[in-house]
Motif scaffolding. Sequence first.
Motif, PDB file in Angstrom:
ATOM      1  N   CYS A   1       5.076   4.661  -4.128  1.00  0.00           N
ATOM      2  CA  CYS A   1       4.006   5.284  -3.238  1.00  0.00           C
ATOM      3  C   CYS A   1       3.158   6.449  -3.712  1.00  0.00           C
ATOM      4  CB  CYS A   1       4.968   5.526  -1.238  1.00  0.00           C
ATOM      5  SG  CYS A   1       4.993   7.051  -1.662  1.00  0.00           S
TER       6      CYS A   1
ATOM      7  N   SER B   1       0.884  -1.038   0.195  1.00  0.00           N
ATOM      8  CA  SER B   1      -0.375   0.467  -0.275  1.00  0.00           C
ATOM      9  C   SER B   1       1.012   1.700   0.533  1.00  0.00           C
ATOM     10  CB  SER B   1      -0.745  -0.038   1.110  1.00  0.00           C
ATOM     11  OG  SER B   1       0.139   0.335   2.501  1.00  0.00           O
ATOM     12  N   SER B   2       0.749   2.227  -0.021  1.00  0.00           N
ATOM     13  CA  SER B   2       0.803   3.744   0.132  1.00  0.00           C
ATOM     14  C   SER B   2       1.829   4.002   1.208  1.00  0.00           C
ATOM     15  CB  SER B   2       0.330   4.891  -0.661  1.00  0.00           C
ATOM     16  OG  SER B   2      -0.108   4.782  -1.989  1.00  0.00           O
ATOM     17  N   ASN B   3       1.128   3.648   1.921  1.00  0.00           N
ATOM     18  CA  ASN B   3       1.538   4.112   3.480  1.00  0.00           C
ATOM     19  C   ASN B   3       2.347   3.342   4.183  1.00  0.00           C
ATOM     20  OD1 ASN B   3      -0.270   6.145   4.161  1.00  0.00           O
ATOM     21  ND2 ASN B   3      -1.965   4.146   4.858  1.00  0.00           N
ATOM     22  N   GLU B   4       2.507   1.659   3.121  1.00  0.00           N
ATOM     23  CA  GLU B   4       3.223   0.483   3.467  1.00  0.00           C
ATOM     24  C   GLU B   4       5.305   1.094   2.789  1.00  0.00           C
ATOM     25  OE1 GLU B   4       1.137  -3.277   4.868  1.00  0.00           O
ATOM     26  OE2 GLU B   4       1.626  -3.096   2.179  1.00  0.00           O
TER      27      GLU B   4
END
Length: 143
Positions: free
Chosen positions: A142, A83-86
């Motif tokens: 990301c 995910s973008s957060n990861e």
Amino acid sequence: AARRGTARRAAEGKEVATKYVESATDQKLFEQVYTDYTAEYLKGPMYWHEDKLMGVLPQYPGEPIYMNNKLTSNVVGNLKTFSSNELAFLAFLFFGVGLYGNLMFNVYDPQWIRVATGEDFNVSYIVESFFLPISFFFHIACY
């Protein structure tokens, strides 16, 4: 008599069939089925193209790089499973570790002076410094 009345009322309540109008959901379903079918067809041996032999075709069947003249998430390769957060977390983590390794190697614990005096490199600084360029790819992915 009661059954006939019920059947007659049910027949009166039925609406007349109208002309079929394709909805956005139907269009999306057709596009998905068509894309899946095409991807499976292109995987098979019946589709021949010279680009497949040369290895210059950048897109794999079922994983398009461009759709509607826009880049898809398939551009980032294996990073698309994050995910973008990861990816943002990994970008900051790798940037911090890489910056630490570079600063320790060159500024706070200079390794070239240690080598000049006959000691060995601290190899952990070298390994940590390799994290810095990797953080750039996490940062780009990301988005």
